[in-house]
Design an enzyme around this catalytic site. Structure first.
Site: not given
Length: 232
Positions: A101-103
């Site tokens: 998720v995300c970075t």
């Protein structure tokens, strides 16, 4: 009913919603067993001002069926943590699904797991994924084989529902969605750089800040990957 082992690293300065959003969904899968792993079982501070307690260490964590890597500023420190990256490589080798998720996708990239793979991340960091050999895709959830990556923060819930549908079918995913009343109606239309309510100046400032602050970290991680181009 067979167990489904969900393993996620829990590291300092994690964006807690990257972790807790999808875990709220995945914990409702039939047979789900959640493990939050770190080097030691002691409270880990998040970027939201509170701590979360890991349930296990990297060494003692069960083999994941679903490996979930959250993001946050702490993900970039994790890219320099050789022991953590080794643990994630071992987990990824035996996992049926590898997700981020995300970075968190940058952690996968630093572990050498994104070479030639379509992947996404938070919009502000998306251009940097290519440095790690990934094919950046600006979508909410991106699937490439057994690899699933989510965009920024709130996309983790979408990613987890996608996983639920893949694992147990769409009906199970719908029941989970209804159970958590996931029916977002944001008061503003400013959630992406392309949204009408987004501030172009904020977008430009954020992109430049990320390029300057995170770019060198990603370049350094890329240089450690086997067969890295000379420019790294």
């Amino acid at each position: 009913m067979s167990e489904v082992q969900v393993v996620a690293p829990l590291f300092p300065d994690v964006t807690q919603l990257d972790l807790t959003g999808p875990i709220q969904v995945l914990s409702r899968l039939p047979g789900a067993r959640i493990s939050l792993a770190w080097h030691e079982v002691a409270p880990v501070g998040t970027d939201s001002g509170f701590s979360i307690l890991p349930t296990t260490t990297f060494e003692d964590a069960p083999q994941a069926d679903i490996l979930l890597v959250p993001g946050g500023q702490g993900a970039f420190a994790l890219m320099d943590d050789a022991a953590a990256l080794d643990a994630l490589r071992r987990q990824a080798a035996g996992a049926r699904l590898v997700t981020s998720v995300c970075t968190g996708s940058f952690v996968l990239g630093a572990a050498g797991l994104l070479r030639g793979k379509r992947a996404t991340t938070h919009w502000a960091s998306l251009p940097l994924l290519e440095i790690l050999g990934a094919i950046p895709v600006q979508e909410r959830v991106v699937r490439d084989g057994h690899l699933l990556t989510g965009g920024g923060v709130t996309s983790g819930i979408d990613l987890a529902l996608t996983v639920a549908a893949q694992w147990y079918g769409a009906d199970t995913a719908r029941r989970i969605q209804l159970g958590i009343e996931y029916d977002p109606h944001p008061p503003f239309d400013a959630g992406t750089p392309e949204s009408p309510g987004a501030d172009p100046d904020q977008v430009a400032r954020t992109l430049e800040k990320v390029r300057r602050g995170r770019g060198p970290i990603v370049e350094r991680a890329a240089a450690r990957l086997p067969g890295a181009p000379d420019r790294y």
